[in-house]
Scaffold this motif. Sequence first.
Motif, PDB file in Angstrom:
ATOM      1  N   VAL A  79     -60.561  56.763  75.125  1.00 48.79           N
ATOM      2  CA  VAL A  79     -60.873  55.361  74.839  1.00 48.79           C
ATOM      3  C   VAL A  79     -61.152  54.599  76.133  1.00 48.79           C
ATOM      4  O   VAL A  79     -61.148  53.372  76.150  1.00 48.79           O
ATOM      5  N   PRO A 123     -63.654  51.836  72.636  1.00 51.73           N
ATOM      6  CA  PRO A 123     -63.609  50.679  71.739  1.00 51.73           C
ATOM      7  C   PRO A 123     -63.674  49.390  72.561  1.00 51.73           C
ATOM      8  O   PRO A 123     -62.838  49.189  73.448  1.00 51.73           O
ATOM      9  N   ASP A 167     -46.567  60.676  75.611  1.00 55.03           N
ATOM     10  CA  ASP A 167     -46.672  59.639  76.638  1.00 55.03           C
ATOM     11  C   ASP A 167     -45.808  60.065  77.815  1.00 55.03           C
ATOM     12  O   ASP A 167     -44.769  60.712  77.638  1.00 55.03           O
ATOM     13  N   ALA A 168     -46.264  59.712  79.023  1.00 56.69           N
ATOM     14  CA  ALA A 168     -45.507  60.071  80.219  1.00 56.69           C
ATOM     15  C   ALA A 168     -44.218  59.268  80.315  1.00 56.69           C
ATOM     16  O   ALA A 168     -43.252  59.688  80.953  1.00 56.69           O
ATOM     17  N   SER A 169     -44.215  58.104  79.665  1.00 54.76           N
ATOM     18  CA  SER A 169     -43.067  57.217  79.788  1.00 54.76           C
ATOM     19  C   SER A 169     -42.088  57.419  78.627  1.00 54.76           C
ATOM     20  O   SER A 169     -42.414  57.136  77.475  1.00 54.76           O
ATOM     21  N   ALA A 185     -62.619  46.473  72.411  1.00 59.03           N
ATOM     22  CA  ALA A 185     -61.642  45.609  71.744  1.00 59.03           C
ATOM     23  C   ALA A 185     -60.348  45.714  72.516  1.00 59.03           C
ATOM     24  O   ALA A 185     -60.017  46.786  73.013  1.00 59.03           O
ATOM     25  N   GLY A 186     -59.636  44.623  72.619  1.00 62.88           N
ATOM     26  CA  GLY A 186     -58.361  44.709  73.332  1.00 62.88           C
ATOM     27  C   GLY A 186     -57.734  43.345  73.482  1.00 62.88           C
ATOM     28  O   GLY A 186     -58.236  42.354  72.943  1.00 62.88           O
ATOM     29  N   GLY A 198     -49.904  53.191  74.509  1.00 62.99           N
ATOM     30  CA  GLY A 198     -49.867  51.776  74.899  1.00 62.99           C
ATOM     31  C   GLY A 198     -50.598  50.922  73.878  1.00 62.99           C
ATOM     32  O   GLY A 198     -50.630  51.249  72.690  1.00 62.99           O
ATOM     33  N   LEU A 199     -51.199  49.834  74.352  1.00 66.28           N
ATOM     34  CA  LEU A 199     -51.901  48.917  73.446  1.00 66.28           C
ATOM     35  C   LEU A 199     -52.928  49.655  72.584  1.00 66.28           C
ATOM     36  O   LEU A 199     -52.931  49.533  71.357  1.00 66.28           O
ATOM     37  N   ILE A 200     -53.816  50.417  73.233  1.00 62.20           N
ATOM     38  CA  ILE A 200     -54.908  51.045  72.489  1.00 62.20           C
ATOM     39  C   ILE A 200     -54.388  52.243  71.684  1.00 62.20           C
ATOM     40  O   ILE A 200     -54.706  52.381  70.498  1.00 62.20           O
ATOM     41  N   PRO A 230     -61.849  44.779  77.193  1.00 61.78           N
ATOM     42  CA  PRO A 230     -62.567  45.709  78.036  1.00 61.78           C
ATOM     43  C   PRO A 230     -63.300  46.840  77.376  1.00 61.78           C
ATOM     44  O   PRO A 230     -62.779  47.690  76.773  1.00 61.78           O
ATOM     45  N   SER A 273     -49.955  45.008  77.032  1.00 63.33           N
ATOM     46  CA  SER A 273     -49.903  46.472  77.063  1.00 63.33           C
ATOM     47  C   SER A 273     -48.627  46.965  76.395  1.00 63.33           C
ATOM     48  O   SER A 273     -47.742  46.177  76.054  1.00 63.33           O
ATOM     49  N   GLY A 274     -48.561  48.280  76.214  1.00 61.28           N
ATOM     50  CA  GLY A 274     -47.366  48.897  75.623  1.00 61.28           C
ATOM     51  C   GLY A 274     -47.469  49.073  74.118  1.00 61.28           C
ATOM     52  O   GLY A 274     -48.302  48.450  73.459  1.00 61.28           O
ATOM     53  N   CYS A 301     -55.526  58.183  75.667  1.00 61.42           N
ATOM     54  CA  CYS A 301     -55.412  56.729  75.657  1.00 61.42           C
ATOM     55  C   CYS A 301     -54.579  56.222  76.837  1.00 61.42           C
ATOM     56  O   CYS A 301     -53.943  55.168  76.757  1.00 61.42           O
ATOM     57  N   ALA A 302     -54.561  56.987  77.917  1.00 62.17           N
ATOM     58  CA  ALA A 302     -53.853  56.557  79.132  1.00 62.17           C
ATOM     59  C   ALA A 302     -54.878  55.866  80.041  1.00 62.17           C
ATOM     60  O   ALA A 302     -56.082  55.916  79.779  1.00 62.17           O
ATOM     61  N   SER A 315     -62.347  52.685  79.484  1.00 64.83           N
ATOM     62  CA  SER A 315     -63.313  51.609  79.653  1.00 64.83           C
ATOM     63  C   SER A 315     -64.475  52.020  80.545  1.00 64.83           C
ATOM     64  O   SER A 315     -65.410  51.245  80.733  1.00 64.83           O
TER      65      SER A 315
END
Length: 320
Positions: free
Chosen positions: A107, A133, A46-48, A135-136, A23-25, A320, A140-141, A81-82, A109
């Motif tokens: 990563v 991190p 990734d699960a998706s 940072a964000g 995703g984003l991160i 976050p 998403s995605g 990273c999920a 939060s």
Amino acid sequence: MAERLGPPLAEPIFDELAIIGIGLIGSSLARAIRKQNVARRIFVADASPGALARAEALELGDAFTTDVAEAVRDADCVILCAPVGANGAIGRAIAPALKARAIVSDVGSVKGAVIAELEPILPARARLVPAHPVAGTEQSGPDAGFATLFVNRWSILTPPEGADPDAVRDVRALWEAIGSNVETMSAAHHDLVLAITSHVPHLIAYNIVGTAADLEDVTQSEVMKFSAGGFRDFTRIAASDPTMWRDVFLHNKEAVLEMLGRFGEDLTALQRMIRRGDGDGLFALFTRTRAIRLGIVAQGQETAAPDFGRRGPEGRSAGP
Ligand code: NAP
């Protein structure tokens, strides 16, 4: 803020690195790791299937799979990273497949709950070094990521007691190579600090936008039409990913409730100042809070530009 990555590493830190959750991160990490020559090969899981197809189209890695165990089999370093709530299931799925001395990082939060969940699941041959991190963005995605997301942002490492120093050094080197400033602290301290700097502010944003949406005497179109700067900024935060934030609050319950208790007391004091017409009290508080904002700008963690300088293409925040 125009942020730039430094020169890439002459020698990669890892031969193979697996990113679970693109995703984003995850996708920002993949882009930065590739640009900075941090790993020779990146395996993305990734699960998706949709997210994975996008990641492949964007060439975010060298191999792609929905099978997390397959992704970690040859990895020297695995980064989860999920959303935080998925770590237990992912940990159980990858545990039997991990290479000896593989580093497992994340990563998330929230750190205490992640360690409590992963430590008993991971085999002794793996080396756990959790990271976060700071940072964000509210996006998403895989398409939302960008390589400079972590530049000049803090990344916090929370190695559990007895963590392997070489693994901690390598994870630190990874984050530094992609532009982060790195600090190490205990998971408990991390969760307390982030509760007040990130988690409670998100809860307040979700709450104020929810309250506005539920008002009976003010229509939703009026809320949108007359949204002044303050409310607009809350709506940006309140647009953050619902799954990720549900998981943050469920996994950092104690620290968030502790900070909410303090917040509630201070809010009551403010209510009293307004009721009593205590202008001096309000002025003194607002002067103190303005100084904190100026301090954040002075430390390069925010811009003093109007509209937070967020009109640029990246729209990055110390998220976050
Ligand atoms: P995101 O954009 O929603 O991406 C998460 C990805 O993980 C999605 O593609 C999701 O697939 C996938 N996923 C979910 N469960 C999975 C599983 N069991 N196995 C494999 N993949 C799975 O989320 P994000 O914003 O990058 O956040 C990821 C992590 O970073 C979170 O732990 C968050 O706490 C942390 N973080 C976020 C920010 C931020 O600003 N967003 C900042 C710092 C740290 P589906 O879409 O199918 O669920």
